[in-house]
Design an enzyme around this catalytic site. Structure first.
Site, PDB file in Angstrom:
ATOM      1  N   GLN A 153      42.545  39.770  28.842  1.00 45.78           N
ATOM      2  CA  GLN A 153      43.080  40.905  29.264  1.00 45.78           C
ATOM      3  C   GLN A 153      44.664  40.842  28.677  1.00 45.78           C
ATOM      4  O   GLN A 153      45.199  39.890  28.113  1.00 45.78           O
ATOM      5  CB  GLN A 153      43.280  40.913  30.712  1.00 45.78           C
ATOM      6  CG  GLN A 153      43.849  39.697  31.240  1.00 45.78           C
ATOM      7  CD  GLN A 153      43.161  39.474  32.905  1.00 45.78           C
ATOM      8  OE1 GLN A 153      42.929  40.417  33.325  1.00 45.78           O
ATOM      9  NE2 GLN A 153      43.395  38.302  33.416  1.00 45.78           N
ATOM     10  N   HIS A 198      49.083  40.557  50.281  1.00 48.33           N
ATOM     11  CA  HIS A 198      48.350  39.231  50.508  1.00 48.33           C
ATOM     12  C   HIS A 198      48.513  38.581  51.904  1.00 48.33           C
ATOM     13  O   HIS A 198      47.504  38.015  52.273  1.00 48.33           O
ATOM     14  CB  HIS A 198      49.472  37.847  49.563  1.00 48.33           C
ATOM     15  CG  HIS A 198      49.302  38.236  48.266  1.00 48.33           C
ATOM     16  ND1 HIS A 198      50.303  38.694  47.433  1.00 48.33           N
ATOM     17  CD2 HIS A 198      48.263  38.083  47.323  1.00 48.33           C
ATOM     18  CE1 HIS A 198      50.091  38.534  46.047  1.00 48.33           C
ATOM     19  NE2 HIS A 198      48.721  38.202  46.068  1.00 48.33           N
ATOM     20  N   ASP A 235      40.516  30.570  38.669  1.00 48.92           N
ATOM     21  CA  ASP A 235      40.795  31.885  37.934  1.00 48.92           C
ATOM     22  C   ASP A 235      40.298  31.756  36.356  1.00 48.92           C
ATOM     23  O   ASP A 235      40.554  30.606  35.873  1.00 48.92           O
ATOM     24  CB  ASP A 235      42.262  32.432  37.914  1.00 48.92           C
ATOM     25  CG  ASP A 235      42.744  33.511  37.518  1.00 48.92           C
ATOM     26  OD1 ASP A 235      43.299  34.533  38.307  1.00 48.92           O
ATOM     27  OD2 ASP A 235      42.446  33.890  36.417  1.00 48.92           O
ATOM     28  N   ASP A 293      35.045  30.420  35.364  1.00 49.40           N
ATOM     29  CA  ASP A 293      34.603  31.825  35.673  1.00 49.40           C
ATOM     30  C   ASP A 293      34.236  31.689  37.189  1.00 49.40           C
ATOM     31  O   ASP A 293      33.169  30.888  37.386  1.00 49.40           O
ATOM     32  CB  ASP A 293      33.390  32.181  34.625  1.00 49.40           C
ATOM     33  CG  ASP A 293      33.056  33.473  34.968  1.00 49.40           C
ATOM     34  OD1 ASP A 293      33.234  34.107  36.096  1.00 49.40           O
ATOM     35  OD2 ASP A 293      32.213  34.005  34.173  1.00 49.40           O
ATOM     36  N   ALA A 294      34.706  32.153  38.140  1.00 48.35           N
ATOM     37  CA  ALA A 294      34.372  31.998  39.570  1.00 48.35           C
ATOM     38  C   ALA A 294      32.872  32.430  39.793  1.00 48.35           C
ATOM     39  O   ALA A 294      32.511  32.015  40.501  1.00 48.35           O
ATOM     40  CB  ALA A 294      35.265  33.067  40.468  1.00 48.35           C
ATOM     41  N   ASP A 299      40.335  37.543  45.087  1.00 45.53           N
ATOM     42  CA  ASP A 299      41.795  38.221  44.846  1.00 45.53           C
ATOM     43  C   ASP A 299      41.724  38.606  43.391  1.00 45.53           C
ATOM     44  O   ASP A 299      42.429  38.157  42.663  1.00 45.53           O
ATOM     45  CB  ASP A 299      43.006  37.309  45.176  1.00 45.53           C
ATOM     46  CG  ASP A 299      44.129  37.942  44.854  1.00 45.53           C
ATOM     47  OD1 ASP A 299      44.200  39.149  44.725  1.00 45.53           O
ATOM     48  OD2 ASP A 299      45.125  37.134  44.914  1.00 45.53           O
ATOM     49  N   PRO A 302      37.586  41.214  33.281  1.00 43.10           N
ATOM     50  CA  PRO A 302      36.953  39.836  33.469  1.00 43.10           C
ATOM     51  C   PRO A 302      36.554  40.007  34.966  1.00 43.10           C
ATOM     52  O   PRO A 302      35.659  39.195  35.587  1.00 43.10           O
ATOM     53  CB  PRO A 302      38.226  39.057  33.525  1.00 43.10           C
ATOM     54  CG  PRO A 302      39.341  40.077  33.477  1.00 43.10           C
ATOM     55  CD  PRO A 302      39.075  41.305  32.906  1.00 43.10           C
TER      56      PRO A 302
HETATM   57  N1  SPD Z   1      44.669  48.431  41.488  1.00 42.51           N
HETATM   58  C1  SPD Z   1      45.270  47.091  42.113  1.00 42.51           C
HETATM   59  C2  SPD Z   1      44.308  46.063  42.774  1.00 42.51           C
HETATM   60  C3  SPD Z   1      45.010  44.832  42.409  1.00 42.51           C
HETATM   61  C4  SPD Z   1      44.203  43.765  43.188  1.00 42.51           C
HETATM   62  N2  SPD Z   1      44.556  42.654  42.678  1.00 42.51           N
HETATM   63  C5  SPD Z   1      45.944  41.962  42.929  1.00 42.51           C
HETATM   64  C6  SPD Z   1      46.163  40.462  42.704  1.00 42.51           C
HETATM   65  C7  SPD Z   1      47.200  40.047  43.537  1.00 42.51           C
HETATM   66  N3  SPD Z   1      47.272  38.853  43.833  1.00 42.51           N
END
Ligand code: SPD
Length: 287
Positions: free
Chosen positions: A34, A65, A109, A141-142, A158, A167
């Site tokens: 990305q 979070h 990740d 890859d999760a 997340d 991804p």
């Molecule tokens: N469109 C925003 C969504 C973001 C989700 N991922 C955020 C990662 C933060 N740890």
């Protein structure tokens, strides 16, 4: 977006753009997965932007979070093993580490470059979580890793949004949710970030909720209000027993006091009670 850009414009619809002024570009590269920017914005502080989409920023990340992590932990009761899919910025791991009963956190990740950039440029967000001995980081890859793992008390997805060819796309499929269900220990909780709850934009959220509901016994859509996401944001909590949507707020506060080494900024027993009450216009889309 390019490196000398003054503004980040995120198009939510063909007719709506959310603009953030960029004061300084701290990091910019095309990783194997990305395009990544870490920028100094204005009042919302430092931000991570992936493929043109605002992910998180120091100014309001706790509003994302804290509900993402503490909701499944409290609803589980006493998790020891937490798996985070995505979470490169370390914010989710930071929150999970606040629980004394959490012995092990596996952060999976796909993008090692993003993890390293966040480690370097976003210490305000990870606050050392990416180097904590309880946190193990797998660059993988999760989808594949979770297929082959078992015994997790909480799985937190997340992730970035499921944009085509991005991804995270296959981590919003029935197959992936089934892997997560199988990877959970009895009593386990799954949660993911699932998209906008803005009425004209919520189709991906409701589709994801229905897909998760076809795998797990019970689900609830919780609402996070993160100003830089531009609209209320849905998260889907799922498990294989009936969820108690009216937990006793005082009991939750006692649990937090007993089992954490800190207080939170937005999450407590009353807040959890509110998070679990899905608005009617969303519930109406789920029947
Ligand atoms: N469109 C925003 C969504 C973001 C989700 N991922 C955020 C990662 C933060 N740890």
């Amino acid at each position: 977006m390019n490196s000398d850009v003054q503004w980040i414009g995120e198009s939510f619809t063909p007719d709506d753009i959310w603009q953030h002024r960029v004061q300084k570009v701290l990091a910019h590269c095309q990783t194997p997965f990305q395009e990544m920017f870490i920028v100094e914005s204005g009042v919302y502080g430092k931000a991570l932007v992936l493929d043109g989409r605002w992910q998180t920023c120091t100014g309001d990340e706790f509003l994302y979070h804290e509900p993402l992590v503490h909701t499944p932990i409290v609803m589980h009761g006493h998790p020891r093993r937490v798996l985070i899919a995505g979470g490169a910025d370390g914010g989710a791991a930071r929150e999970a580490l606040k629980w004394n009963n959490v012995e092990e956190i596996l952060l999976v990740d796909i993008d090692g470059a993003a993890v390293e950039a966040c480690r370097k440029w976003l210490p305000e967000i990870h606050q050392g979580s990416l180097n904590d001995p309880r946190v193990k980081i797998e660059i993988a890859d999760a989808f594949d890793l979770i297929e082959g793992t078992r015994g997790w008390d909480v799985i937190i997805a997340d992730l970035t949004d499921p944009i085509e060819s991005g991804p995270a796309c296959k981590l919003f499929t029935r197959e992936f949710f089934s892997f997560c269900q199988r990877a959970l220990a009895p009593g386990g909780m799954f949660i993911n970030q699932a998209g906008s709850m803005s009425p004209p934009l919520m189709e991906p959220l409701t589709r994801t909720a229905k897909t998760i509901a076809s795998v797990f016994t019970d689900i609830v859509v919780i609402t996070a209000n993160v100003p830089t996401y531009g609209s209320p944001w849905g998260m889907i909590l799922a498990c294989d027993h009936r969820l108690n949507l009216r937990p006793d707020a005082d009991h939750v506060d006692q649990m937090i006091q007993r089992s954490t080494n800190t207080s939170f900024r937005m999450f407590d027993g009353r807040t959890l009670l509110g998070l679990l009450q899905t608005p009617k216009y969303v519930r109406d889309q789920l029947v």
